[in-house]
Design an enzyme around this catalytic site. Structure first.
Site, PDB file in Angstrom:
ATOM      1  CE  LYS A   1     -49.758  81.556  75.583  1.00 23.88           C
ATOM      2  NZ  LYS A   1     -49.781  82.702  76.498  1.00 23.88           N
TER       3      LYS A   1
ATOM      4  CD  GLN B   1     -52.544  84.144  78.362  1.00 25.83           C
ATOM      5  OE1 GLN B   1     -51.609  83.348  78.318  1.00 25.83           O
ATOM      6  NE2 GLN B   1     -52.779  84.985  77.372  1.00 25.83           N
TER       7      GLN B   1
ATOM      8  CG  ASP C   1     -45.134  85.014  79.038  1.00 25.95           C
ATOM      9  OD1 ASP C   1     -45.240  84.685  77.846  1.00 25.95           O
ATOM     10  OD2 ASP C   1     -46.079  84.988  79.854  1.00 25.95           O
TER      11      ASP C   1
HETATM   12  N1  GUN Z   1     -51.563  88.046  77.125  1.00 22.96           N
HETATM   13  C1  GUN Z   1     -51.437  88.375  75.813  1.00 22.96           C
HETATM   14  N2  GUN Z   1     -50.284  87.889  75.316  1.00 22.96           N
HETATM   15  C2  GUN Z   1     -49.665  87.250  76.334  1.00 22.96           C
HETATM   16  C3  GUN Z   1     -48.436  86.535  76.428  1.00 22.96           C
HETATM   17  O1  GUN Z   1     -47.654  86.419  75.477  1.00 22.96           O
HETATM   18  N3  GUN Z   1     -48.164  86.007  77.643  1.00 22.96           N
HETATM   19  C4  GUN Z   1     -48.988  86.145  78.710  1.00 22.96           C
HETATM   20  N4  GUN Z   1     -48.623  85.609  79.860  1.00 22.96           N
HETATM   21  N5  GUN Z   1     -50.130  86.797  78.651  1.00 22.96           N
HETATM   22  C5  GUN Z   1     -50.464  87.340  77.464  1.00 22.96           C
END
Ligand code: GUN
Length: 294
Positions: free
Chosen positions: A53, A97, A120
């Site tokens: 990211k 995350q 998100d």
């Molecule tokens: N863990 C797995 N996929 C995601 C996501 O798209 N966002 C976040 N914050 N955690 C994750």
């Protein structure tokens, strides 16, 4: 033989579009959009996701900040940091995350995020808006799948869509989005899960199958209809003898399914890169709608 829904290619197009917008923003002497990611603990997959990211931010010209916390961090410490980020005038969006360690109440953390910065799309307010077909941040993976179907102009209206897996971040939102009055959407949706008696009974009749299960090679060609559209969200690390020590496996048995389907996403190079691109898109939307940017 199925044609490929090339998520890698489309994700590059989307990132290039975002980069062009950022260049215009910078030419106008405004600051760049800023995404913050919170990473807790040492989970290998989470670290890899967060690092990619950050890399994506660099690629499109965003500012990014990675905040790392040990797995022993307290809930109150995290809540304090979230409060800071909510108030910060230089942060457009942030993500925590997942998964989080057991001592932390994930729901409490998500609810603490200002919905305007929840890129998100996990906050209940944003999830509710999505269900009501109001403008909001869509969770990155479902948003990525919709965009992929849209850019390949895959017909979804009146189609039978079967979703495998009801996770809060993929299967469940996907089931809502495929049924909404829009394109892509207007499908007749069946959401299957671990208590579904006979998944095959549904997948065999489906025009569109979206698997988000985390069970490598689960969906076999014998389980699908000729000409169906197959979207594979699964991405599981399977140990092997390669230098990395693992390979990434989808939920779909690609060879047998691609022999029957009309369209199919590969793993890697399908939904994964789309998810990453849509987080960038959400961050740009957050920036543009930010109350601090007018
Ligand atoms: N863990 C797995 N996929 C995601 C996501 O798209 N966002 C976040 N914050 N955690 C994750």
């Amino acid at each position: 033989m199925a044609e490929i829904l090339d998520g890698l290619k489309v994700s590059k197009e989307i990132k290039a579009e975002i980069k062009t917008e950022v260049e215009k923003i910078l030419e106008g002497k405004r600051r760049a959009p800023h995404l913050v990611a919170i990473l807790v603990g040492n989970n290998g997959a989470s670290k890899a996701y967060v690092n990619s990211k950050v890399k994506d931010c660099e690629e499109v010209g965003f500012r990014s900040t990675l905040l790392k916390f040990p797995s022993t961090v307290s809930e109150s410490e995290l809540l304090e940091k979230i409060d800071d980020l909510n108030k910060s005038k230089s942060v457009d969006g942030f993500i925590v995350q997942l998964p989080l360690p057991d001592q932390i109440d994930q729901e409490k953390i998500i609810k603490a995020i200002d919905p305007r910065k929840d890129v998100d799309g996990f906050h209940p307010e944003n999830f509710g808006k999505m269900a009501l077909e109001m403008d909001t941040f869509l969770p990155a993976t479902p948003f990525g799948i919709l965009t992929l179907l849209e850019r390949y102009n895959i017909e979804t209206k009146g189609k039978d869509c079967v979703i495998i897996g009801r996770s809060k971040i993929v299967g469940r939102p996907m089931s809502i989005l495929m049924g909404r009055k829009d394109f892509p959407g207007n499908s007749t949706v069946t959401l299957t899960h671990s208590y579904t008696k006979d998944i095959e009974e549904y997948t065999k009749k489906a025009d569109i199958v979206i698997t988000a299960l985390g069970d490598p090679h689960f969906l076999k060609g014998s389980m699908i209809k000729d000409g169906s559209v197959i979207v594979d969200v699964g991405i599981t690390r399977v140990e092997d003898d390669s230098p990395k020590g693992y390979y990434l496996a989808g939920d779909v048995d690609f060879d047998s399914c691609s022999a029957k389907a009309s369209w199919i996403t590969p793993v890697p190079g399908g939904v994964g890169p789309m998810t990453r691109a849509m987080l960038m898109k959400n961050t740009l939307i957050a920036y543009k709608t930010s109350v601090y940017n007018d």
